[in-house]
Design a protein around this motif. Sequence first.
Motif, short mmCIF file in Angstrom:
data_model
loop_
_atom_site.label_atom_id
_atom_site.label_comp_id
_atom_site.label_asym_id
_atom_site.label_seq_id
_atom_site.Cartn_x
_atom_site.Cartn_y
_atom_site.Cartn_z
N LYS A 191 56.99 52.19 54.58
CA LYS A 191 55.74 53.09 55.15
C LYS A 191 54.74 53.09 54.04
O LYS A 191 54.89 53.28 53.00
CB LYS A 191 56.06 54.31 55.86
CG LYS A 191 57.03 54.09 57.03
CD LYS A 191 56.36 53.41 58.16
CE LYS A 191 57.46 53.27 59.41
NZ LYS A 191 56.54 52.78 60.53
N PRO A 192 53.37 53.49 54.55
CA PRO A 192 52.36 53.58 53.67
C PRO A 192 52.49 54.87 52.58
O PRO A 192 53.12 55.80 52.99
CB PRO A 192 51.11 53.76 54.31
CG PRO A 192 51.29 53.53 55.57
CD PRO A 192 52.88 53.58 55.74
N LEU A 193 51.87 54.67 51.37
CA LEU A 193 51.89 55.82 50.28
C LEU A 193 50.45 56.00 50.33
O LEU A 193 49.53 55.08 49.78
CB LEU A 193 52.61 55.35 49.04
CG LEU A 193 52.13 56.39 47.69
CD1 LEU A 193 52.76 57.55 48.15
CD2 LEU A 193 52.95 55.70 46.58
N ALA A 194 49.88 57.35 50.46
CA ALA A 194 48.37 57.35 50.06
C ALA A 194 48.43 58.23 49.05
O ALA A 194 49.45 59.29 48.74
CB ALA A 194 47.90 58.18 51.38
N VAL A 195 47.23 58.24 48.00
CA VAL A 195 47.11 59.36 47.03
C VAL A 195 45.83 59.89 47.10
O VAL A 195 44.59 59.39 47.22
CB VAL A 195 47.22 58.45 45.79
CG1 VAL A 195 46.98 59.23 44.58
CG2 VAL A 195 48.51 57.73 45.43
N ILE A 196 45.93 61.30 46.98
CA ILE A 196 44.57 61.98 46.88
C ILE A 196 44.55 62.94 45.60
O ILE A 196 45.41 63.52 45.15
CB ILE A 196 44.36 63.01 48.01
CG1 ILE A 196 44.27 62.14 49.46
CG2 ILE A 196 43.07 63.95 47.77
CD1 ILE A 196 44.08 63.19 50.51
N SER A 197 43.47 62.43 44.85
CA SER A 197 43.07 63.57 43.66
C SER A 197 42.33 64.45 43.83
O SER A 197 41.23 64.40 44.19
CB SER A 197 42.50 62.36 42.67
OG SER A 197 42.10 63.20 41.21
N CYS A 198 42.84 65.58 44.02
CA CYS A 198 42.23 66.91 44.55
C CYS A 198 40.94 67.06 43.76
O CYS A 198 39.81 67.78 44.16
CB CYS A 198 43.30 67.89 44.53
SG CYS A 198 44.69 67.86 45.58
N PRO A 199 40.95 66.79 42.22
CA PRO A 199 39.71 67.20 41.69
C PRO A 199 38.54 66.39 41.69
O PRO A 199 37.30 66.83 41.34
CB PRO A 199 39.98 67.48 40.05
CG PRO A 199 41.44 67.16 40.20
CD PRO A 199 41.73 66.56 41.32
N SER A 200 38.88 65.30 42.40
CA SER A 200 37.87 64.04 42.39
C SER A 200 36.79 64.00 43.45
O SER A 200 35.79 63.45 43.43
CB SER A 200 38.40 62.80 42.47
OG SER A 200 39.34 62.54 43.56
N LEU A 201 37.27 65.02 44.39
CA LEU A 201 36.17 65.26 45.53
C LEU A 201 35.80 66.69 45.89
O LEU A 201 36.57 67.58 45.36
CB LEU A 201 37.11 64.73 46.84
CG LEU A 201 37.58 63.30 47.00
CD1 LEU A 201 38.65 63.18 48.04
CD2 LEU A 201 36.44 62.46 47.12
N SER A 202 34.71 66.83 46.23
CA SER A 202 34.11 68.20 46.58
C SER A 202 35.05 68.86 47.69
O SER A 202 35.79 68.04 48.21
CB SER A 202 32.67 67.99 47.22
OG SER A 202 32.55 67.28 48.50
N ALA A 203 35.00 69.95 48.07
CA ALA A 203 35.83 70.88 48.98
C ALA A 203 35.57 70.19 50.14
O ALA A 203 36.56 70.09 51.12
CB ALA A 203 35.45 72.18 48.94
N GLU A 204 34.50 70.01 50.64
CA GLU A 204 34.25 69.54 51.93
C GLU A 204 34.77 67.92 52.05
O GLU A 204 35.47 67.96 53.08
CB GLU A 204 32.65 69.34 52.23
CG GLU A 204 32.16 70.85 52.53
CD GLU A 204 31.86 71.36 50.90
OE1 GLU A 204 32.06 70.70 50.06
OE2 GLU A 204 31.58 72.75 51.12
N LEU A 205 34.52 67.10 51.34
CA LEU A 205 34.90 65.74 51.18
C LEU A 205 36.59 65.63 51.30
O LEU A 205 37.21 64.80 51.65
CB LEU A 205 34.21 65.00 50.17
CG LEU A 205 32.84 64.72 50.33
CD1 LEU A 205 32.36 63.73 49.27
CD2 LEU A 205 32.78 63.87 51.69
N LEU A 206 37.06 66.68 50.28
CA LEU A 206 38.68 66.65 50.18
C LEU A 206 39.22 66.93 51.66
O LEU A 206 40.15 66.29 52.03
CB LEU A 206 38.79 67.66 49.09
CG LEU A 206 40.46 67.60 48.91
CD1 LEU A 206 41.08 66.41 48.60
CD2 LEU A 206 40.96 68.86 47.87
N GLU A 207 38.82 68.00 52.35
CA GLU A 207 39.19 68.10 53.53
C GLU A 207 39.22 67.17 54.59
O GLU A 207 40.31 66.86 55.25
CB GLU A 207 38.57 69.52 54.23
CG GLU A 207 39.07 70.06 55.44
CD GLU A 207 38.51 71.30 55.75
OE1 GLU A 207 38.82 71.72 57.22
OE2 GLU A 207 37.40 71.87 55.38
#
Length: 442
Positions: A191-207
């Motif tokens: 199944k897929p693996l997704a990666v999100i780097s929390c510091p790389s996005l603004s609060a709104e875009l991260l959500e």
Amino acid sequence: MNILIIDDEPNIRKTLSMCLESSGHRTKTVSCSKDAISELESEVFDLAFVDLRLGTESGLDLIPSIVSVSPWTKMVVITAFASVETAVEAMKLGASDYLAKPFKPDQVLLIAERVGKIRRMEQKIINLQNDIERLHPSVSYSSSNPSMQKALDLAAEVAGSEAVVMLRGPSGTGKTVLAKAIHSWSKRADKPLAVISCPSLSAELLESELFGHVKGAFTGALRDNPGRIASCEGGTLFLDEIGDLPLHVQPKLLRFLQDREYERVGDHKTRKADVRIIAATNADLEKAVRDGRFREDLYYRLNVIQIDLPPLSERPSDVEKIASDMLSFFGGQNHKMFKGFSEEAMKAMKEYLWPGNIRELRNVVERAAILCKSDTVDLCHLPDFIHVRSSAMRIGDPVSISEIEEQHIRRVLASTKVMQEASGILGIDQATLWRKRKQYGI
């Protein structure tokens, strides 16, 4: 797979559900278009069996809606009124197969097996594309350092569970690589693996990136975005640098961890997803909790299994193996064949502190592979700062203050993301830090 059965006949729904669940699939059953769309908006389905006659409704009219709401869901049309015309029309609208009533269990399972292979292949292609984009050298999951081997053994042990895993260690120690390994060793590997780097996005875009959004939810939201949670249904979501997760997003992540429920930005509809969470941080989360920057309940929910990765400076015995593997990789990229490193070069690399850890080592080896014209990487192919002062300096060593200052600035720069953060730790302004970098050739 997660399978949705859409049929107005209770017996058909029950028979299909029992048949598919006997082979290990999960099923949901509905009798009308409205309920079908509601389920598709709440969960991610790999396959949908769609009856062409749903009471007074037409299954053909439902197919475009399914394509719009859940484009990854494969559709198999089922009907007692089979004809070439309806089969062709269903295929044109987006169906992937056709099954005439009455059908046998073997036919149903054969179709499910065929769709399952297609879905697994699609997910493997996505994962391969992500790997190609990152172009990482192969990784050895063994170490001569007891602390690192303990971390690797624990990762392999917990991979088969559904527990949340927290990876902790300085920047560049390989937390992302280990997260991918845990996913590949788990039952979710296909199944897929997704990666999100929390510091790389603004609060709104991260959500929005995490939970998704609906069209018009905010300025620039021109179309629906399902979000990373929905896109890796059945798989793993890796949240890198979780310590930088904005406060207003933290209770939403906590709710998802506890109940597997969430809402997209701008939408009140509650959705469900089966996604495992792996998090990583190089920050002091305990201090962040004390300072009110990180929720205590979220901290404890994330810290079920903690795996600590030691810095490369604490495991010099691993430098030779890691550097040799990287040299082979970058040699291949640059169409070169290397025998390895000279004794002097390897001695300097083992004695160097590697403030940037494996990430810094990777950059040094890649540079050497490009510059070296012979089959052996020598001391002259390494950056000056490694062989000029390769031994570990400590306060009180017989070295000048400028040498200690240089190494300290290098370590702080390697462990921080932006100049502002580094200058704050060093207690100097950014202009002074720029001058120091120029002075020391950093």
